[in-house]
Scaffold this motif. Structure first.
Motif, PDB file in Angstrom:
ATOM      1  N   ALA A 154       6.512  -5.320 -10.333  1.00 56.04           N
ATOM      2  CA  ALA A 154       6.450  -5.134  -8.878  1.00 56.04           C
ATOM      3  C   ALA A 154       5.076  -4.594  -8.514  1.00 56.04           C
ATOM      4  O   ALA A 154       4.403  -3.945  -9.323  1.00 56.04           O
ATOM      5  N   VAL A 155       4.669  -4.872  -7.291  1.00 56.57           N
ATOM      6  CA  VAL A 155       3.397  -4.361  -6.798  1.00 56.57           C
ATOM      7  C   VAL A 155       3.476  -2.845  -6.712  1.00 56.57           C
ATOM      8  O   VAL A 155       4.440  -2.286  -6.176  1.00 56.57           O
ATOM      9  N   ALA A 156       2.494  -2.155  -7.267  1.00 53.41           N
ATOM     10  CA  ALA A 156       2.475  -0.692  -7.234  1.00 53.41           C
ATOM     11  C   ALA A 156       2.435  -0.196  -5.796  1.00 53.41           C
ATOM     12  O   ALA A 156       1.786  -0.798  -4.932  1.00 53.41           O
ATOM     13  N   ASP A 157       3.150   0.897  -5.521  1.00 51.03           N
ATOM     14  CA  ASP A 157       3.189   1.543  -4.200  1.00 51.03           C
ATOM     15  C   ASP A 157       3.797   0.656  -3.118  1.00 51.03           C
ATOM     16  O   ASP A 157       3.540   0.861  -1.934  1.00 51.03           O
ATOM     17  N   SER A 158       4.643  -0.297  -3.504  1.00 53.34           N
ATOM     18  CA  SER A 158       5.334  -1.144  -2.529  1.00 53.34           C
ATOM     19  C   SER A 158       6.728  -0.576  -2.289  1.00 53.34           C
ATOM     20  O   SER A 158       7.504  -0.399  -3.237  1.00 53.34           O
ATOM     21  N   ASP A 159       7.059  -0.279  -1.035  1.00 54.14           N
ATOM     22  CA  ASP A 159       8.385   0.263  -0.712  1.00 54.14           C
ATOM     23  C   ASP A 159       9.497  -0.710  -1.047  1.00 54.14           C
ATOM     24  O   ASP A 159      10.634  -0.306  -1.296  1.00 54.14           O
ATOM     25  N   LEU A 160       9.170  -2.002  -1.042  1.00 55.86           N
ATOM     26  CA  LEU A 160      10.198  -3.029  -1.194  1.00 55.86           C
ATOM     27  C   LEU A 160      10.163  -3.709  -2.560  1.00 55.86           C
ATOM     28  O   LEU A 160      10.761  -4.772  -2.725  1.00 55.86           O
ATOM     29  N   ARG A 161       9.478  -3.114  -3.517  1.00 52.51           N
ATOM     30  CA  ARG A 161       9.415  -3.665  -4.886  1.00 52.51           C
ATOM     31  C   ARG A 161       9.044  -5.147  -4.861  1.00 52.51           C
ATOM     32  O   ARG A 161       9.698  -5.990  -5.482  1.00 52.51           O
ATOM     33  N   GLU A 162       7.983  -5.475  -4.176  1.00 57.49           N
ATOM     34  CA  GLU A 162       7.621  -6.881  -3.989  1.00 57.49           C
ATOM     35  C   GLU A 162       7.085  -7.497  -5.275  1.00 57.49           C
ATOM     36  O   GLU A 162       6.394  -6.842  -6.059  1.00 57.49           O
ATOM     37  N   ASP A 163       7.408  -8.760  -5.452  1.00 52.65           N
ATOM     38  CA  ASP A 163       6.904  -9.519  -6.589  1.00 52.65           C
ATOM     39  C   ASP A 163       5.430  -9.834  -6.348  1.00 52.65           C
ATOM     40  O   ASP A 163       5.075 -10.362  -5.286  1.00 52.65           O
ATOM     41  N   PRO A 164       4.550  -9.553  -7.317  1.00 57.74           N
ATOM     42  CA  PRO A 164       3.125  -9.858  -7.108  1.00 57.74           C
ATOM     43  C   PRO A 164       2.849 -11.330  -6.854  1.00 57.74           C
ATOM     44  O   PRO A 164       1.844 -11.677  -6.218  1.00 57.74           O
ATOM     45  N   LEU A 165       3.729 -12.194  -7.329  1.00 58.32           N
ATOM     46  CA  LEU A 165       3.539 -13.632  -7.121  1.00 58.32           C
ATOM     47  C   LEU A 165       4.300 -14.154  -5.906  1.00 58.32           C
ATOM     48  O   LEU A 165       4.164 -15.330  -5.568  1.00 58.32           O
TER      49      LEU A 165
END
Length: 479
Positions: A110-121
């Motif tokens: 997951a993208v670091a510091d993302s509240d929504l645990r977003e996929d980097p891709l």
């Protein structure tokens, strides 16, 4: 052999996982591993099918549901449906929901510091897309363990929309951001469970206006907060549990929300006696040894309560009743062993009878049974005890013991009578090996086990009206 007490040092059985996360720490390193974005439902479907194809059990510790509930859950997951489980208390609904986390990948980037645990891709917010454009392959990523991807919420009447969906964060507005900026939103439990599973227990307890707020999340997979024009393609599986009685007693699941669950599955109590026993053995935390036959009696007792017309079956008789019973019986045995100085605490029938006094309040009776509650509980316990003893001791010739208890000889037992005292007080049967025979049938290997076995035999003779019994003040006399 008896059901052994659980030690604090006993190993916890879990499905093996990779204990350390992968080494990739940036987007570039992640791409180099060949990682591909996979939606949550495809992940659950793929992992479930892989386990089934390998002949593994994806649902360890769930007994009595293998041929009914679990196949329905598996089909729902393969179809990618949100699930609501309907059933009375103590049917394993919450345990089943928590087992879903075992079908997730061990680790997820997951993208670091993302509240929504977003996929980097596959980012879903404009802010994260900007970060990817600015940092490129140097974008830092974190690895999320599957245990962190399962969130659970007990629905209570005071639950707010902000708890589940989100609200404006006044602190972020105070920092100078404009009120319409999506970054001023503090997301609730469901958006923060993006790429994971969110479970809501006792869903009907959720106020109807809060259920309305879930409609878009369930169907359109987006978020609407205080008029913000914000569309987030959330990737979340919503599962819930409910007691059918709640529809009329405390609340209901509103029709539009109920319609959005792709699968509505009814749970039930274990059908087979062996499954009932397995649940007790697995879940009870025992402080003393309990002979298996006593666990069987507890299981039969629980099933008899569920079948009794005097018991309110709409409320059900939870599996926790039998589990608490086993724990109480073990506690009574340890209590006696501590006070009387026994080397080993082993439960006996007298401990089971004393446990009913503690467990009675867990049962809800029909309105016409006022004043008869304890009579019903004691009658059903006698019935369950007789059934268990009959199944084990059928065909044993007790003539020598019956003849020995001729009216002048009695046998005393009780809550504070040790196994040694009980065995010492047994009448001499001459050349008969009846005591050894009974002990062997129940697998007794020490004085505690022998006392428990022979005490059961005496109770069986009393229940079949071969001998008399007098009880009172913590003491029982057979003869």
């Amino acid at each position: 052999m008896g059901v052994k007490p659980q030690s604090d040092n006993s190993p916890t059985v879990t499905t093996p996982v990779n204990t350390a996360p992968p080494a990739a720490a940036t987007l570039g390193e992640l791409k180099a591993t060949g990682y591909q974005h996979r939606p949550l439902r495809e992940e659950l479907r793929g992992n479930l099918l892989a386990r089934l194809a390998a002949g593994e059990d994806p649902w360890p510790g769930l007994h009595g549901l293998q041929h009914t509930v679990i196949p329905q859950v598996e089909r729902a997951l393969i179809a990618g449906h949100d699930i609501v489980l309907l059933g009375e208390r103590g049917q394993g609904k919450t345990r089943l929901l928590r087992s879903l986390a075992m079908l997730l990948d061990d680790w997820l980037p997951a993208v670091a510091d993302s509240d929504l645990r977003e996929d980097p891709l596959a980012p879903i917010t404009d802010a994260t897309r900007r970060r990817i454009d600015e940092d490129g392959d140097e974008l830092p990523i974190v690895w999320v363990h599957r245990d962190e991807r399962y969130a659970e919420k007990l629905a209570t009447p005071d639950t707010a929309v902000a708890d589940l969906i989100g609200d404006v964060d006044p602190m972020r507005v105070a920092e100078g951001r404009r009120l319409g900026d999506p970054e001023t939103i503090h997301f609730g439990l469901i958006p923060r469970s993006n790429r994971g599973i969110v479970a809501i227990n006792e869903l009907p307890d959720l106020a109807e206006r809060i259920q309305v707020a879930m409609l878009n999340v369930m169907e359109e997979r987006d978020v609407q907060i205080r008029g913000y024009m914000l569309r987030l393609p959330l990737d979340v599986l919503v599962v819930a549990s409910a007691n059918p009685e709640d529809y009329t007693n405390r609340g209901r699941i509103i029709t539009p929300l109920k319609d959005r669950f792709g699968a509505e599955i009814r749970t039930h109590y274990p059908v087979a006696l062996d499954d009932e026993i397995a649940v007790i053995t697995q879940e009870a935390e025992l402080v003393a040894e309990i002979p298996p036959v006593l666990v069987e009696i507890l299981a039969r007792y629980t099933r008899a309560l569920r079948e009794s017309s005097a018991v309110n079956q709409r409320s059900g008789v939870s599996a926790r009743f039998a589990i608490a019973g086993a724990e109480t019986v073990a506690a009574a045995a340890l209590h006696r062993a501590t006070i009387r100085g026994e080397d080993k605490a082993v439960a006996r029938l007298v401990d089971l009878e004393s446990a009913v006094d503690v467990l009675g309040g867990k049962i809800e009776f029909e309105s016409g049974e006022e004043g008869r509650e304890w009579e019903i509980l004691e009658y059903l316990l006698r019935t369950a005890t007789a059934e268990a003893i009959r199944s084990h001791l059928r065909g044993v010739d007790f003539t020598p013991l019956i003849a020995a208890l001729d009216g002048s000889v009695t046998v005393s037992t009780g809550e504070q009578v040790t196994a040694t005292e009980f065995l010492t007080g047994l009448p001499d049967l001459g050349e008969s090996d009846l005591y050894d025979q009974v002990a062997g049938i129940f697998g007794a290997e020490d004085d505690g086990g022998r006392a428990a076995a022979i005490e059961l035999a005496l109770e069986g003779l009393y229940l079949s009206r071969k001998i008399a019994k007098d009880s009172g003040e913590g003491e029982t006399i057979y003869g």
